[in-house]
Write an enzyme that holds these catalytic residues in place. Structure first.
Site, short mmCIF file in Angstrom:
data_model
loop_
_atom_site.label_atom_id
_atom_site.label_comp_id
_atom_site.label_asym_id
_atom_site.label_seq_id
_atom_site.Cartn_x
_atom_site.Cartn_y
_atom_site.Cartn_z
N ALA A 123 4.73 4.70 8.30
CA ALA A 123 4.84 3.90 9.30
C ALA A 123 5.18 2.72 9.63
O ALA A 123 4.88 2.44 10.66
CB ALA A 123 3.37 4.64 10.08
N ASP A 152 11.75 -12.16 8.01
CA ASP A 152 11.64 -12.78 6.97
C ASP A 152 12.36 -12.84 5.74
O ASP A 152 12.60 -13.99 5.01
CB ASP A 152 10.69 -11.82 6.21
CG ASP A 152 11.14 -10.46 5.86
OD1 ASP A 152 12.28 -9.76 6.52
OD2 ASP A 152 10.47 -9.30 5.30
N LEU A 207 3.25 0.39 7.91
CA LEU A 207 1.87 -0.66 7.83
C LEU A 207 1.34 -1.00 6.53
O LEU A 207 0.53 -1.51 6.45
CB LEU A 207 0.62 0.41 8.23
CG LEU A 207 1.34 0.86 10.06
CD1 LEU A 207 -0.78 1.94 10.63
CD2 LEU A 207 0.80 -0.20 11.03
N HIS A 238 12.48 -8.47 10.90
CA HIS A 238 13.78 -8.40 10.22
C HIS A 238 14.11 -10.56 10.38
O HIS A 238 14.87 -11.10 9.54
CB HIS A 238 14.51 -8.00 10.97
CG HIS A 238 14.93 -6.63 10.30
ND1 HIS A 238 15.56 -5.90 9.56
CD2 HIS A 238 14.10 -6.00 10.97
CE1 HIS A 238 15.00 -4.49 9.81
NE2 HIS A 238 14.43 -4.48 10.91
N ASP A 292 4.74 -7.90 3.41
CA ASP A 292 3.77 -7.21 3.00
C ASP A 292 2.99 -7.55 2.42
O ASP A 292 1.33 -7.76 2.42
CB ASP A 292 4.32 -6.18 2.87
CG ASP A 292 5.45 -5.69 4.37
OD1 ASP A 292 5.01 -6.75 5.22
OD2 ASP A 292 6.51 -4.74 4.02
N SER A 351 2.29 0.98 3.69
CA SER A 351 0.81 1.37 2.38
C SER A 351 1.57 1.24 1.37
O SER A 351 0.39 0.77 0.47
CB SER A 351 1.14 3.16 2.74
OG SER A 351 2.09 3.67 2.23
P1 ADP Z 1 5.48 2.16 4.23
O1 ADP Z 1 5.06 1.03 2.82
O2 ADP Z 1 5.97 1.15 5.19
O3 ADP Z 1 4.03 2.93 3.94
P2 ADP Z 1 7.15 3.35 2.08
O4 ADP Z 1 8.18 4.31 1.82
O5 ADP Z 1 8.04 1.87 1.80
O6 ADP Z 1 6.03 3.05 3.25
O7 ADP Z 1 5.86 3.32 1.02
C1 ADP Z 1 4.77 4.57 1.04
C2 ADP Z 1 4.91 5.98 -0.07
O8 ADP Z 1 3.86 4.67 -1.05
C3 ADP Z 1 5.10 6.70 -0.50
O9 ADP Z 1 5.83 8.36 -0.18
C4 ADP Z 1 4.43 6.75 -1.86
O10 ADP Z 1 4.69 7.65 -2.87
C5 ADP Z 1 3.32 5.57 -1.98
N1 ADP Z 1 2.02 5.18 -1.67
C6 ADP Z 1 1.26 5.46 -0.78
N2 ADP Z 1 0.26 5.22 -1.13
C7 ADP Z 1 -0.16 5.86 -2.01
C8 ADP Z 1 -1.32 7.04 -2.22
N3 ADP Z 1 -2.93 6.62 -1.98
N4 ADP Z 1 -0.84 7.68 -3.62
C9 ADP Z 1 0.32 7.72 -3.16
N5 ADP Z 1 1.22 7.12 -2.99
C10 ADP Z 1 0.88 6.97 -2.58
MG MG Z 2 7.00 -0.18 1.78
#
Ligand code: ADP
Ligand code: MG
Length: 376
Positions: free
Chosen positions: A116, A30, A118, A28, A165, A120
């Site tokens: 999580a 950033d 990380l 926090h 990120d 994604s």
């Molecule tokens: P974080 O970025 O911390 O993992 P977020 O809630 O910001 O959590 O992002 C997660 C969301 O990103 C998922 O609910 C999904 O909608 C999307 N997502 C990430 N990777 C994929 C994937 N490989 N296929 C489809 N959706 C994805």
């Molecule tokens: Mg995210």
């Protein structure tokens, strides 16, 4: 990639990958224009892409098992909801910035744990962005690309995330952490060779996804803005630890005071950690990680019981330092341990979780890896 061939019945024109990230320290800070210190994971999102004859875009994700069509008319914020919004949002941000992008098909696979902490979502967005750049035969310089992805999240997806990120996902290099100044936008690759120091960085997913934390993040942001306003500075980055006692004395609101204290001390911890890393003294950064956790728990109030339990158990098992990583309200913890103690530290956390009736955590040891790349 098989998924592309299975879905579209032809070979892709190229395959791109972009990693998830761990933030070592600087949570926090950033949006307070301070410093952060992320590194890229070996877990990543892989996107295979191929030009198509028909107009528009199609994306299939292994994870959801769905194929979604995106048309030109979907390139406006809010038009596509759910997971495909991350793709439509990148396409929208590119078109909005004036890029001519090719019509194409995408297939997506990822081993970055979702929700999580990380990141994604950013690894997904950055993989799509680099795929479109590759197929479109143009290239956007690092920070500009990161800003485009930020627009995707902020405006299209509607998540108030900062620049860390996607900058990590795009610019990190193997064997390094990325010291990122969120005001000047300068980056420095700081060596992080854990293995040769006999160290491991354990990443343990507490399996408490941060799903409904958006309101909490917005509240933290407002408190920080309020703090800066009371103190008459552009952002909390402008307050140094030496000025902190005087600054805190000017703030009557106890909540704002604690939020300010977290950001100011956290920003100093990032700089202290970087100084240790530059000197090759990574092990000694452990107490900074632990202090960061205490500050997130007590002053910023963004931890949850599973996360606190995991950190305490890791420290009891002999970790040099441990903290939650990511925006909070669940997600992963990291613990810095001797190489041979990573497994026993994880098992100590598993035991602590079992004793409290928490769902079993998952864990791995992190390898500081490369940022976005073309694979094929
Ligand atoms: P974080 O970025 O911390 O993992 P977020 O809630 O910001 O959590 O992002 C997660 C969301 O990103 C998922 O609910 C999904 O909608 C999307 N997502 C990430 N990777 C994929 C994937 N490989 N296929 C489809 N959706 C994805
Ligand atoms: Mg995210």
């Amino acid at each position: 990639m098989n998924l592309f061939v299975e879905t579209y019945g032809r070979q892709p024109d190229g395959v791109w990958a972009s990693p998830g990230r761990v933030n070592l320290i600087g949570e926090h800070t950033d949006y307070n224009e301070g410093f952060v210190l992320p590194f890229a994971l070996h877990q990543r999102t892989v996107v295979a892409a191929g030009r198509r004859a028909a107009p528009g875009w199609t994306v299939r994700s292994r994870l959801t098992g769905e194929t979604v069509h995106i048309g030109r008319s979907d390139l406006s914020p809010g038009a596509v909801k759910g997971w495909a919004a991350y793709v439509a949002g990148v396409l929208w941000a590119l078109v909005d910035a004036g890029f001519a992008i090719p019509d194409c098909d995408f297939a997506v696979e990822s081993d970055v744990p979702l929700g999580a902490g990380l990141s994604s979502s950013h690894s997904f967005e950055c993989a799509v962005l680099t795929a479109v750049e590759g197929l479109g035969d143009f290239s956007i310089p690092g920070i500009e690309a990161a800003k485009l992805v930020q627009r995707t999240e902020n405006v299209y997806v509607g998540a108030a995330t900062g620049l860390m990120d996607q900058t990590a996902s795009l610019l990190c290099t193997a064997g390094h952490a990325l010291f990122f100044d969120c005001r000047s936008l300068e980056v420095e690759q700081v060596p992080l060779d854990l293995a040769s120091d006999g160290l491991a960085l354990l990443v343990l997913n507490t399996n408490t996804p941060h799903t409904h934390a958006d309101g909490e993040y917005a509240e933290r942001r407002r408190s920080c803005e309020r703090g800066a306003e009371i103190l008459g500075v552009r952002a909390l980055r402008d307050i140094g630890v030496a000025d902190l006692p005087e600054a805190l004395a000017k703030i009557n609101d106890d909540v704002v005071r604690r939020r300010v204290r977290h950001v100011v001390t956290e920003n100093a911890r990032v700089q202290d950690a970087v100084a240790l890393f530059r000197a090759g003294r990574v092990r000694e950064a452990g107490p900074l990680l632990t202090a960061s956790h205490a500050s997130m728990r007590d002053d910023f109030e963004i931890t949850v019981a599973q996360v606190d339990t995991a950190v305490e158990a890791a420290l009891r098992a002999g970790a040099y330092g441990s903290r939650m990583t990511g925006g909070g309200f669940g997600g992963c913890i990291i613990a810095l341990t001797d190489t041979e103690k990573a497994g026993s530290t994880a098992r100590a956390v598993e035991d602590a979780f079992a004793a409290k009736g928490f769902a079993a955590p998952e864990w791995f040891t992190a390898v500081p890896s490369a940022g976005a790349t073309r694979l094929l």
